[in-house]
Motif scaffolding. Structure first.
Motif, PDB file in Angstrom:
ATOM      1  N   GLN A 102       0.819  -1.211   0.000  1.00 14.42           N
ATOM      2  CA  GLN A 102       0.000   0.000   0.000  1.00 14.42           C
ATOM      3  C   GLN A 102       0.853   1.262   0.000  1.00 14.42           C
ATOM      4  N   VAL A 103       1.900   1.242   0.809  1.00  6.52           N
ATOM      5  CA  VAL A 103       2.763   2.421   0.896  1.00  6.52           C
ATOM      6  C   VAL A 103       3.412   2.683  -0.463  1.00  6.52           C
ATOM      7  N   ALA A 104       3.906   1.612  -1.081  1.00  3.30           N
ATOM      8  CA  ALA A 104       4.543   1.759  -2.390  1.00  3.30           C
ATOM      9  C   ALA A 104       3.544   2.312  -3.405  1.00  3.30           C
ATOM     10  N   ALA A 105       2.321   1.758  -3.389  1.00  7.72           N
ATOM     11  CA  ALA A 105       1.306   2.204  -4.342  1.00  7.72           C
ATOM     12  C   ALA A 105       1.011   3.686  -4.148  1.00  7.72           C
ATOM     13  N   ARG A 106       0.892   4.097  -2.898  1.00 12.75           N
ATOM     14  CA  ARG A 106       0.574   5.501  -2.638  1.00 12.75           C
ATOM     15  C   ARG A 106       1.690   6.426  -3.116  1.00 12.75           C
ATOM     16  N   LEU A 107       2.906   5.938  -3.090  1.00  4.96           N
ATOM     17  CA  LEU A 107       4.041   6.760  -3.516  1.00  4.96           C
ATOM     18  C   LEU A 107       4.327   6.594  -5.013  1.00  4.96           C
ATOM     19  N   GLY A 108       3.543   5.769  -5.678  1.00  4.56           N
ATOM     20  CA  GLY A 108       3.744   5.575  -7.118  1.00  4.56           C
ATOM     21  C   GLY A 108       5.042   4.866  -7.443  1.00  4.56           C
ATOM     22  N   VAL A 109       5.332   3.826  -6.674  1.00  3.40           N
ATOM     23  CA  VAL A 109       6.641   3.196  -6.726  1.00  3.40           C
ATOM     24  C   VAL A 109       6.473   1.699  -6.481  1.00  3.40           C
ATOM     25  N   ARG A 110       7.459   0.904  -6.862  1.00  3.46           N
ATOM     26  CA  ARG A 110       7.376  -0.531  -6.588  1.00  3.46           C
ATOM     27  C   ARG A 110       7.911  -0.841  -5.197  1.00  3.46           C
ATOM     28  N   GLU A 111       7.448  -1.982  -4.658  1.00  4.70           N
ATOM     29  CA  GLU A 111       7.805  -2.297  -3.279  1.00  4.70           C
ATOM     30  C   GLU A 111       9.315  -2.309  -3.013  1.00  4.70           C
ATOM     31  N   PRO A 112      10.093  -2.957  -3.863  1.00  2.00           N
ATOM     32  CA  PRO A 112      11.527  -3.037  -3.523  1.00  2.00           C
ATOM     33  C   PRO A 112      12.187  -1.670  -3.385  1.00  2.00           C
ATOM     34  N   SER A 113      11.630  -0.674  -4.034  1.00  9.05           N
ATOM     35  CA  SER A 113      12.217   0.667  -3.945  1.00  9.05           C
ATOM     36  C   SER A 113      12.220   1.187  -2.518  1.00  9.05           C
ATOM     37  N   LEU A 114      11.273   0.754  -1.744  1.00  8.62           N
ATOM     38  CA  LEU A 114      11.176   1.257  -0.374  1.00  8.62           C
ATOM     39  C   LEU A 114      12.375   0.843   0.465  1.00  8.62           C
ATOM     40  N   TYR A 115      12.990  -0.273   0.083  1.00  5.22           N
ATOM     41  CA  TYR A 115      14.095  -0.808   0.896  1.00  5.22           C
ATOM     42  C   TYR A 115      15.317   0.108   0.882  1.00  5.22           C
ATOM     43  N   GLN A 116      15.354   1.027  -0.058  1.00  5.04           N
ATOM     44  CA  GLN A 116      16.445   2.006  -0.070  1.00  5.04           C
ATOM     45  C   GLN A 116      16.308   2.981   1.094  1.00  5.04           C
ATOM     46  N   HIS A 117      15.103   3.127   1.590  1.00  6.20           N
ATOM     47  CA  HIS A 117      14.837   4.217   2.534  1.00  6.20           C
ATOM     48  C   HIS A 117      14.384   3.738   3.903  1.00  6.20           C
ATOM     49  N   VAL A 118      14.048   2.469   3.959  1.00  3.71           N
ATOM     50  CA  VAL A 118      13.447   1.936   5.173  1.00  3.71           C
ATOM     51  C   VAL A 118      13.851   0.465   5.279  1.00  3.71           C
ATOM     52  N   ALA A 119      14.117   0.004   6.486  1.00  7.81           N
ATOM     53  CA  ALA A 119      14.581  -1.371   6.677  1.00  7.81           C
ATOM     54  C   ALA A 119      13.412  -2.342   6.692  1.00  7.81           C
ATOM     55  N   GLY A 120      12.759  -2.487   5.535  1.00  7.59           N
ATOM     56  CA  GLY A 120      11.675  -3.449   5.425  1.00  7.59           C
ATOM     57  C   GLY A 120      10.453  -3.036   6.220  1.00  7.59           C
ATOM     58  N   LEU A 121       9.530  -3.967   6.336  1.00 15.28           N
ATOM     59  CA  LEU A 121       8.284  -3.678   7.048  1.00 15.28           C
ATOM     60  C   LEU A 121       8.558  -3.304   8.490  1.00 15.28           C
ATOM     61  N   GLU A 122       9.486  -4.024   9.106  1.00 14.05           N
ATOM     62  CA  GLU A 122       9.808  -3.752  10.502  1.00 14.05           C
ATOM     63  C   GLU A 122      10.359  -2.330  10.675  1.00 14.05           C
ATOM     64  N   GLY A 123      11.222  -1.940   9.770  1.00 12.79           N
ATOM     65  CA  GLY A 123      11.768  -0.591   9.840  1.00 12.79           C
ATOM     66  C   GLY A 123      10.704   0.469   9.624  1.00 12.79           C
TER      67      GLY A 123
END
Lengths: 190, 190
Positions: free
Chosen positions: A30-51
């Motif tokens: 959901q977070v990735a979708a809201r940011l218009g981005v794919r899920e793996p991209s989030l890992y650059q900025h946040v340590a996974g779901l836990e982070g």
DNA sequence: GCATCTATCCTAACATACTTAGTTTCTAGA
DNA sequence: TCTAGAAACTAAGTATGTTAGGATAGATGC
């Protein structure tokens, strides 16, 4: 394709908004979708779901501490307690996701998180010190007030109260009982 | 391969034990493993993960009501409130998974669940009626007591209290404050 | 202005858990 | 004994989280 220009703060901000709008569990999808981005991209900025959850919790605790502080500033005694209680409940209603996130114990070693957690408690302790409380009596009183407010808000949020009577009225009565108890707390100045 | 001889009750019982032993989220995989069975087999006895959770919640609420009832029987007033409070906290420590499960609002249309939820509240209400409370005053008092106890137990379980002072001592003080508040509740008989 | 480099974001693939479909097999009862 | 039905299984599909590795936008240095 242009870049999204993500940062850790933007990812967490999106997660915070999502958590407050959607009662379900927070997902990277959901977070990735809201940011218009794919899920793996989030890992650059946040340590996974836990982070991500840690980040949301940290943000929520900071805001919680700020809300309590703002309510208590310029007030003392019963008035301060009443204002904090109302502000807390109002904030919890407006930000259910953050309120739940703020329940998490601070991640060990996360100084920011620990500091934010401690500050929220410190504001309450400062107000209750105004009743003349100190030491163990103060600790007990802080725990009592936190428990009463937190328990009420949780029960209300989880539908634990029937609809027989408006929760707001019961909450006012709870605050009245709590302030009375604090005025008569062991060690309080009469 | 011999059959496992599962029933709905056995599946839920296994889930209950698992929930109390493992702080993590309840999974069908773990329940199936504990019963020596594959995951799809559980669907014969339980409506998926959601149904399993419902079953655990129902069981927990029944047990919770029984614990409160047992503590209150033969007691009245402050003594009954104190006994219920201690019994509740002790039970919550021994059965953390069930305690969390019991927080769930009853599933709409699940009469058993609703009845168990209502009975736990009814026991408290009955005890507080002994203070001479009725109507809205009684509702407020029940909500106050539930909030204080539930909030304390939740904060304690989630590590919300520092280790500066034993939680048990603070809890006794909370119970003392609560009983005092109930004795002086609006509408209480002096 | 151009080459290079780095961080960002991507696709692809894998892991885990829940769920459904369809099959096999055990057991109870006629 | 035979059969019907239920219990449990295998196989496959879906959803989410995660890792690996590659392509590229945009910054940096000349």
């Amino acid at each position: 394709m242009g870049r999204a220009g993500l940062t850790s703060a933007k990812v967490i901000a999106a997660a915070v908004r999502l958590a407050d709008e959607d009662p379900g569990p927070l997902t990277l999808k959901q977070v990735a979708a809201r940011l218009g981005v794919r899920e793996p991209s989030l890992y650059q900025h946040v340590a996974g779901l836990e982070g991500l959850r840690r980040g949301v919790a940290r943000h929520a605790k900071r805001e919680l501490a700020a809300v309590l502080t703002a309510a208590a500033v310029g007030r003392a005694g019963d008035e301060a307690v009443g204002a904090m209680a109302q502000a807390l409940r109002t904030w919890a209603h407006a930000h259910p996701g953050q309120y739940r996130a703020a329940e998490r114990a601070p991640a060990a070693g996360d100084g920011d998180d620990e500091r934010a957690s401690a500050q929220a408690v410190a504001v309450v302790a400062q107000v209750l010190a105004g009743y003349g409380l100190a030491g163990d009596h103060l600790v007990d009183a802080v725990r009592f007030l936190r428990a009463a407010l937190h328990g009420f808000i949780r029960l209300e949020a989880s539908g634990g109260f029937g609809m027989s009577r408006p929760a707001g009225a019961s909450f006012e009565q709870l605050v009245a009982a709590a302030t009375h108890a604090l005025r008569h707390w062991p060690g309080a100045t009469p």
